[in-house]
Scaffold this motif. Structure first.
Motif, short mmCIF file in Angstrom:
data_model
loop_
_atom_site.label_atom_id
_atom_site.label_comp_id
_atom_site.label_asym_id
_atom_site.label_seq_id
_atom_site.Cartn_x
_atom_site.Cartn_y
_atom_site.Cartn_z
N TYR A 1 0.83 -1.21 0.00
CA TYR A 1 0.00 0.00 0.00
C TYR A 1 0.86 1.26 0.00
CZ TYR A 1 -4.20 -2.75 0.69
OH TYR A 1 -5.24 -3.61 0.51
N PRO B 1 4.36 3.48 -4.38
CA PRO B 1 3.64 4.22 -5.42
C PRO B 1 3.43 3.40 -6.69
CG PRO B 1 5.91 4.99 -5.24
CD PRO B 1 5.72 3.99 -4.16
N PRO C 1 2.11 0.32 -8.67
CA PRO C 1 1.24 -0.82 -8.43
C PRO C 1 1.94 -2.13 -8.80
CG PRO C 1 0.55 0.35 -10.39
CD PRO C 1 1.66 1.16 -9.78
N ALA D 1 -3.03 -1.49 -5.48
CA ALA D 1 -3.44 -1.15 -4.12
C ALA D 1 -3.50 0.36 -3.92
CB ALA D 1 -2.47 -1.77 -3.13
N ASN D 2 -3.04 1.07 -4.89
CA ASN D 2 -2.89 2.51 -4.71
C ASN D 2 -3.31 3.24 -5.99
OD1 ASN D 2 -2.21 4.47 -2.94
ND2 ASN D 2 0.00 4.04 -2.95
N PRO D 3 -4.47 3.71 -6.21
CA PRO D 3 -5.62 3.76 -5.31
C PRO D 3 -6.34 2.43 -5.24
CG PRO D 3 -6.19 4.76 -7.40
CD PRO D 3 -4.74 4.36 -7.50
N LEU D 4 -6.92 2.17 -4.07
CA LEU D 4 -7.52 0.87 -3.83
C LEU D 4 -8.76 0.61 -4.68
CD1 LEU D 4 -7.24 -1.64 -2.17
CD2 LEU D 4 -8.63 -0.61 -0.40
#
Lengths: 360, 128, 145, 289, 661
Positions: free
Chosen positions: D150, D153, D155, D228-231
């Motif tokens: 998470y 930066p 993914p 995970a980033n953005p979820l």
């Protein structure tokens, strides 16, 4: 020797719609030995047929099997007619042919559905059964019932198909043919189906004959043998050629039935086109004479053998029914050993077993 | 009338069946009739490929032993077991013997296919 | 208990057992799963395993061998359970009533809650039979269907 | 303290999400088969009905393993939401699977026994891919902690897409969908009846259903880690993967155990190894330059 | 506290005295008491070593002891020659000669005996050695206690006319002394002596039953380990030729810089790998299964094979950072994978255990090859956990064997009903071998987290780990498979069985739950003795944290992994223990299993009606896949690949020398 599993398969088992038991001996997942146990569907119909008067037996014989019930009824009438002998009117021959092929159409659709379901292909099962309902609808329209049509009487058939019905039937059949063809194409070309069926449960040409197999099961081993070649009823007038496949494996059996499904529709369409006008039944005189007769009719599952012996009374002295599954069950002893547990269901279904037929 | 029916004695059976087996004929089925004190057994064969059917028939007394053809045609195992348990035909040397409980359960009637007295009487009446 | 009682009515899982029927009713039971009838609309699923079953659907007359099997299967079903006899033969033996190997209807072996007549019983009738079984269950539980 | 709240919320909410997804699954499947399908809430009706059935068991030991299956599945899910060690999470997931298999073994039923054996074969197929996934996460982030996924930066999917494909393959096994619904299946038309679940009835079967709901959330959660980033993107990808599995379920026949192991090992494991080799070579080049 | 020389004497000589006593005294009870007393003494003594800490030791009259060792060395080797001739086993003879001739040449031809006599100190007891002696003394002694009753039952079952239990216990107790000597030895000739002593005892124990198979397998163990002995002597010759001090300290203080050392180090690792039964030398350990089970337990858990991994670990600094290190990791990892795969197809319980041992030793050696602080920590923790778990597993296997008189997994079906206690203990042992929260899994987890240095090893770990789940779960399932009516009567077993069993169970939970204390109090120091750079593992709260440098952020103290030990034990308790106590025992409504409607009778039967209404017993065989994973199918591949790996291992050592020159 590796440790083995010995387990029952049936009589109640979700892939088997009917009660039959296989005693399976497994090594890992591999079947090394199999022993079928039958007798779960034995009622004693042959004896009951001796006790009933001969016209009543039609209803009993139709309930030997609920899937090809119409053909059982017709075959019974056919063998009783041979005792006199009694000739039935040409239109009745065509009507019998049409209903027989209609039964074959719905039976093959049913089998294809069950077979793909045994392969875990549920969506295709649904599709085959969806179009099967259309065939059942025209059966109901023409005969009066979806399942037990009760169309045959000794001497001919019970009811006629009028022109409106005929037109509707042809329409529906053409529609079903189109849909079935599309589904068949998917089925025989699907990678997963091929992976599960090609080379599974192989029965060679010689084995198939030595084990006395019959029907699509036999023809899938490359033996060109079909009772319809005898030309009974209207088959002599129709352009009929048995469909065979060379492989002898489960895939060939699927392919043969896919072909026969379309062929059955073609035969109906042809029969509708050639059907003559006229009477639909001849009246039998008196009781069946003291004679004996045997007849063979091609049922969806294969050769249906009826033997009848009259004694001059309205009761038959003896009625013997040998259904196609009865002839095909011994081939399981050859096909199952060496296969995987996962393939047991589809191989058993590949003979299109009809246990209630077999055990009467 | 059964076409191409050949009447033989039970001792000839295996030799005749062997002939069919050698010509690669297919075993179709058998049937048994209760003739009163005797049993009439008919076996049907088909010259495969094709639809040419012929038959063998022999008549034996109810207590007599009959050889099994399962050594030649394994597929006859079902019909021979069936005749054994439904008619009491004494088939010996069966390849797979279900011991009289292939079709019938433990509490089923014994030899149910034999003619009952009522049936015999009715048949006599009709014959006359 | 309320939510369980309601759920029972909305999720009857069936198991089909063929005693020694002619296949007619069996195939109709299967047909009721298929798109035209789509029994799953009512939450009805064919489980094929007595341990997961609520409603036992029996077809065909009981013969001397399947009587044992039917009894065994019925005993393995967890309570509350319902039995539906589908087709004339399973009700009384039907055309096979005088066959030597036939015992008669299903109720000779296990208690039956709903009888669905017909030879063969139509899929609509079978679905109706299951619904009737549920009504009976609802009455027993004292909840509205 | 925060972790406790997250844990409690997860334990309560996850089955609702899982059950709801299962309901959608049944509806979509029905539509794909030309049927109308059951209500979306059907899995919940089934669950509560099962709770109300009488408590029948085939063996006393089997009950214990099914509780263990549930508890361990929840534990694995907590590892995910609390963002702990992904490798350990895979081991715990493995333990859950072993418990399920032991439950199948613990009665003398041939079908549940065969199903349990098949479950082990399934584990043999999917376990390497899950562990390779953990190694891939380490290769990219230098850490096995999910919290680092998470925090990162980049993914995972940008560099681990071959492992993602392998994960989609084993997702079919984990969700028990055709062609890999081998040890048990959602509809009992397979050769092993209900396979490993054959002997569970009533409330105990309900526990399995509940565990499966947790499992759905867990495996989709693992899929969502890939972005995970953005979820929310990850969640959309996970849901898309779920729908994809439904389609695959409906266009394939069931395959055999041997085929599954061969396929997953030849395709899935190879993809994973190629992915890791790429990382290795990449790292070697970076080291040189 | 005892004086240090007394502690050394108790560790090495007390077993010898006790062994001689049990050999002379032929009374069952007296003999048992002696074994128990020796066991207690050894355990206490090993704890004293722990309290005492790191130290060195040289015997007072070194001259005399050196002479004794030399004479015994040649006696052992002469005995090998005798065995080779009397059994007409030429391999034994050849490899005995390849030892005795070079040894004589080294000591007397080259004049090595003086160099060997001058080594100081003779024994070095560092923390790694303390870990080893704890394992040997505690687990090994418990196995000896177990053997007292086991051998009695064993001979009772065999209907022997003349008891040979004394002879058996003699070798068994002696083994502990030899092992203690081995792990303390610094002088290479002492190391060699104890090394050969373990080989000799191993031979005697495997051959104990004197069947043809037993003797054949013992001879195989002998010649295979003799190859190792030969390699050790060649290593010593090279070291002597290069003027390296003839001690482990000497080799290690040489450091990585001297690439010349790599060849002797590779040879010594090769010796160790044979002893640790690494592929392709696994067959001696598999053959050792014919011996009575306490032998297997001892060989697999605390002695013999552990000597192999100990030596590799001990030498780890000598090959750190070289390609040899990579190759050692790969040989270990390959063994881990291949043995795990082969274990799936085994139908005999003890063979599964044997393959599992080989696999885990492979993992430990691979960890030594990976050679990072975390990996070495994993290796040492694995030695401890494996000794406890595997010792327990073999004792269970032995007990089960004496309950059902069979070693076949299939025969263990339904054991839970016959013998609930031993089944429970076995189940705990099995769970501890491959599942969280137990130590073995912690070790595997650490190994995987550290393996990224050598990716190929990591991939082999992954595959082995998946195979491990299959063969353990399969066996465990077989044990627990019972009829609904579970036997409620707990079987009665001799205390000689139950005390070691329960103590080991306690040990599993003890070292599992207390792993943080085990780490800080014991392993941490041992790791520091092997590899001094950095500390990879930290105890944090209720768990362990792996530290490292992040690729993403550059925070100094960056967590790579986290293992919450206590929460996992709590989960385990909730998931397995509590239901086991409350739910599983609570009577439920039991119904017979699904047999397609044909089950014959109630819950207490597993029969069903088959063809023609005949009652048939259901039979449940596991999956073994002997056609695909069997020894016949896999061995050609595993042998080829492992030999290739060994050849490459030597090749890189030679290349390094080439580079250095």
């Amino acid at each position: 020797m590796a440790p083995r599993t010995i387990t029952p398969f049936g009589p109640q088992h979700p892939v088997l719609p009917e009660p039959i038991q296989l005693k399976l001996t497994l090594e890992d997942e591999k079947v090394v030995d199999v022993l079928p146990a039958i007798g779960y569907g034995h009622r004693g119909i042959e004896k009951a047929c001796e006790l009933n008067e001969y016209p009543k037996n039609i209803y009993l014989c139709e309930r030997i099997c609920g899937i090809c019930s119409a053909i059982h009824g017709m075959t019974y009438c056919d063998v009783v007619e041979k005792l006199w002998p009694l000739e039935i009117p040409p239109r009745a021959k065509y009507l019998r042919t049409i209903w027989a092929e209609m039964s074959r159409t719905h039976s093959h659709l049913l089998w294809l559905g069950l077979a793909v379901d045994a392969l875990g292909f549920e969506s295709m099962f649904m599709q085959y059964w969806r179009i099967r309902e259309k065939v059942l609808d025209i059966l109901e329209m023409t005969a009066g019932h979806r399942v037990t049509q009760s169309v045959a009487v000794v001497g001919g058939v019970r009811r006629d198909i009028d022109d409106d019905q005929k037109k509707h039937c042809i329409e529906v059949l053409k529609d079903v043919r189109k849909e079935a063809e599309a589904l068949n194409n998917v089925l025989v070309n699907d990678y997963t189906v091929k992976a599960r069926t090609v080379g599974k449960g192989v029965l060679s040409y010689d084995q198939a004959i030595a084990l006395g197999c019959c029907g699509p099961h036999l023809r899938a081993s490359g033996v060109k043998e079909d009772c319809r070649q005898l030309g009974y009823w209207a088959y002599g007038d129709l352009s009929f050629e048995p469909i065979t496949a060379p492989g002898g494996d489960t895939y060939s059996r699927v392919a043969v039935r896919c072909g026969e499904l379309l062929q059955a529709i073609d035969l109906q369409l042809e029969a509708f086109a050639k059907m003559p006008e006229g009477d639909i039944a001849a009246k039998p005189k008196g009781s069946p004479p003291a004679n004996e007769a045997a007849t063979r009719i091609e049922q969806p599952r294969g050769e249906l053998f009826y033997y009848a012996k009259g004694n001059g009374t309205r009761n038959l002295e003896r009625l013997r029914v040998r259904t196609p599954t009865y002839a095909n069950i011994p081939s399981l002893l050859v096909m199952l050993p060496g296969c995987e547990m996962a393939d047991v269901a589809i191989i058993v279904l590949s003979i299109d077993p009809c246990i209630s037929c077999t055990e009467r | 009338m059964i076409d191409k029916l050949k009447e033989i004695s039970k001792d000839q059976l295996l030799a005749e069946v062997k002939k069919y087996a050698d010509s690669k004929a297919k075993f179709v089925t058998g049937s048994c009739n209760d003739l009163g004190d005797k049993l009439e057994v008919t076996y049907y064969f088909n010259a495969s490929p094709g639809m040419d059917m012929s038959a063998l028939r022999f008549v034996v007394g109810k207590g007599e032993e009959v050889p099994s053809m399962t050594g030649i045609y394994l597929t006859a195992v079902l019909i021979e077991n069936e005749m054994k348990e439904l008619f009491g035909l004494k088939v010996k040397d069966l390849a797979i013997d279900f011991g009289g409980h292939m079709m019938l359960a433990q509490d089923s009637p014994v030899l149910p296919m034999l003619k009952s007295e009522d049936q015999k009487a009715a048949a006599q009446k009709g014959g006359k | 208990m309320g939510i369980i009682a309601t759920s029972r009515l909305k999720s009857p899982w069936i198991m089909h057992f063929d005693n020694s029927s002619c296949n007619g009713c069996d195939i109709e039971v299967l047909a009721s799963l298929t798109p035209l009838y789509d029994i799953e609309r009512f939450g009805i699923v064919n489980m094929g395993n007595p341990k997961h079953t609520d409603v036992l659907v029996v077809t065909g007359p009981v013969n001397r061998r399947t009587a044992r099997v039917l009894k065994n299967l019925y005993d393995q079903i967890a309570d509350p359970k319902m039995v539906i006899a589908v087709g004339t033969c399973s009700i009384s033996g039907g055309v096979f009533h005088n066959c030597y190997n036939v015992l008669g209807g299903v109720d000779k072996v296990v208690p039956v809650d709903v009888y669905v007549p017909g030879c063969a019983a139509r899929p609509e009738a079978i679905i109706d039979g299951v619904v009737m079984a549920l009504q009976k269950l609802a009455k027993l539980q004292g909840v509205a269907l | 303290m925060n972790a406790w709240i997250i844990a409690i919320v997860t334990v309560i909410v996850a089955p609702f999400i899982g059950g709801f997804l299962a309901g959608i699954d049944r509806r979509i499947t029905a539509r794909l088969q030309g049927r109308f399908g059951p209500p979306i809430l059907q899995p919940f009706y089934d669950f509560f009905k099962l709770l109300g059935k009488s408590k029948i068991a085939a063996s006393r030991l089997q009950l214990m393993w099914i509780y263990a299956y549930l508890v361990l599945m929840i534990t694995a899910l907590l590892f995910l939401v609390l963002r702990l060690d992904i490798l350990l999470m895979m081991f715990i997931l493995g333990f859950a699977g072993v418990c399920f298999a032991l439950g199948g073994f613990s009665s003398r039923s041939p079908y549940s026994h065969l199903g349990a054996n098949r479950e082990l074969m399934q584990m043999l197929a999917y376990e390497p891919v899950l562990l390779f996934l953990a190694l891939g996460v380490y290769a990219q982030n230098g850490s096995f902690l999910i919290s680092q996924i998470y925090a990162s930066p980049t993914p995972l999917i940008s560099r681990l897409w071959p492992i993602f494909i392998a994960l989609l393959v084993i997702l079919t096994i984990k969700l028990r969908k055709s062609p890999f619904d081998l040890s048990t299946s959602h509809h009992a038309h397979q050769e092993l009846v209900k396979g490993i679940m054959t002997e569970y009835s009533g409330p105990y079967y309900a526990l399995i259903e509940l565990t499966e709901w947790y499992e759905i959330v867990l495996v989709l959660g693992i899929v969502s880690l890939f972005v995970a980033n953005p979820l929310w993107v990850g969640i959309i990808i996970a849901l898309a993967a779920y729908v994809l599995e439904l389609f695959v379920d409906n266009i394939t026949a069931r395959m055999t155990v041997g085929w599954m192991v061969r396929f997953v090992w030849s395709v899935g494991v190879t993809l994973c190894i190629l992915n890791l080799i790429w990382f290795w070579v990449f790292a070697a080049f970076k080291g040189v330059s | 506290m005892l004086p240090y020389n007394w502690m050394m004497a108790v560790a090495i000589l007390l077993p010898v005295v006790a062994a001689v006593l049990v050999y002379i005294i032929r009374q069952y009870h007296v003999r048992g008491v002696i074994v128990i007393l020796a066991a207690i003494a050894l355990i206490v003594n090993s704890i004293l070593f722990l309290l005492h800490g790191k130290d060195t030791f040289s015997p007072a009259n070194a001259q005399m002891w050196n002479m004794v060792v030399t004479v015994l060395d040649y006696l052992i080797l002469l005995f090998y020659i005798y065995v080779g001739i009397s059994l007409k086993n030429w391999l034994v003879l050849i490899f005995a000669l390849t030892q005795i001739i070079p040894l004589a040449w080294l000591e007397f031809g080259m004049g090595g005996s003086a160099a060997l006599a001058n080594v100081n100190p003779t024994f070095v007891v560092d923390h790694l050695a303390i870990v080893m002696t704890l394992v040997i003394s505690i687990v090994g002694s418990l196995i000896c206690v177990f053997a007292i009753r086991y051998m009695y039952d064993h001979e009772h079952h065999q209907h022997l006319e003349k008891s040979r239990q004394s002879r058996f216990l003699f070798w068994l107790v002696l083994f502990l002394g030899a092992m203690n000597g081995l792990v303390f030895a610094n002088n290479l000739i002492y190391l060699y002596f104890f090394w050969e002593l373990t080989t000799l005892i191993c031979f005697q124990l495997i051959a104990h039953d004197l069947t043809k198979e037993a003797i054949g397998n013992a001879a195989r163990a002998l010649w295979m380990n003799s190859i190792g002995g030969t390699a050790l002597i060649i290593a010593m010759i090279i070291l002597f030729a290069k003027d390296v001090p003839m001690s482990l300290n000497g080799i290690l203080s040489g450091g990585v810089a001297s690439a010349v050392l790599l060849l002797p180090v590779a040879l010594m690792c090769f010796t160790a790998m044979i002893k640790a039964a690494q592929l392709p030398f696994q067959s001696w350990l598999l053959g050792a299964m014919v011996a009575p089970t306490p032998v297997s337990a001892l060989l697999h858990s605390s002695t013999m094979v552990k000597a192999g991994v100990y030596l590799v670990l001990r030498l780890a600094p000598a090959f750190a950072g070289t390609r040899l290190s990579v190759m050692i990791a790969l040989v270990g990892a390959f063994t881990f994978m291949a043995a795990s795969g082969l274990a799936i197809s085994q139908t005999t319980g003890k063979r599964v255990l044997a393959y599992s041992t080989i696999a885990n030793l492979g993992l430990i050696i691979a960890c030594a090859g990976i050679n990072t602080p975390l990996a070495i920590t994993a290796a040492i923790l694995l030695i401890i956990f494996h000794a406890v778990s595997k010792g327990l597993m073999f004792l269970c296997a032995g007990t089960i064997e004496h309950v059902i008189w069979s070693r076949e997994i299939e025969d263990m079906e339904g054991l839970a009903a016959k013998a609930p206690m031993i089944t429970t203990i076995t189940a705990i042992g099995m769970l501890s071998m491959f599942l969280p929260p137990f130590g073995m899994l912690l070790g595997k987890w650490m190994a995987l987290e550290s393996a990224s240095v050598i990716p190929l090893a990591a991939w082999l770990f992954v595959i082995a780990s998946a195979a491990g789940i299959v063969f353990w779960a399969k066996w465990l399932g077989r044990l627990l498979q019972v009829l609904p009516k579970l036997g409620s009567k707990i079987e009665s077993l001799s205390l000689s069985y139950t005390v070691p069993l329960w103590l080991l169970v306690l040990g599993i939970f003890g070292v599992g739950i207390g792993v943080a204390s085990v780490y800080t109090g014991l392993v941490q120091n041992a790791v520091a003795d092997v590899i001094s750079s950095g500390q990879a593992l930290a105890v944090q709260g209720w768990g362990l944290t792996v530290n490292g440098v992040s690729a993403v952020s550059s925070t100094a103290n960056f967590a790579v992994g986290n293992y919450p030990v206590w929460p996992l034990f709590i989960v385990f308790a909730i998931a397995v223990l509590i239901p086991f106590i409350f739910v599983a025992i609570k009577p439920g409504e039991l119904r017979p299993v699904y047999m397609c409607g044909e089950q014959a009778g109630g819950t207490d039967t597993d029969e069903w009606y088959s063809t023609a209404d005949v009652k048939t017993k259901v039979q449940l065989g596991g999956y073994y896949f002997q056609g695909v994973l069997g020894e016949a199918a896999l061995n050609p591949w595993t042998y080829t690949l492992s030999i290739v790996l060994m050849v490459i291992m030597f090749a890189v050592a030679l290349l390094a020398i080439g580079g250095a020159l």
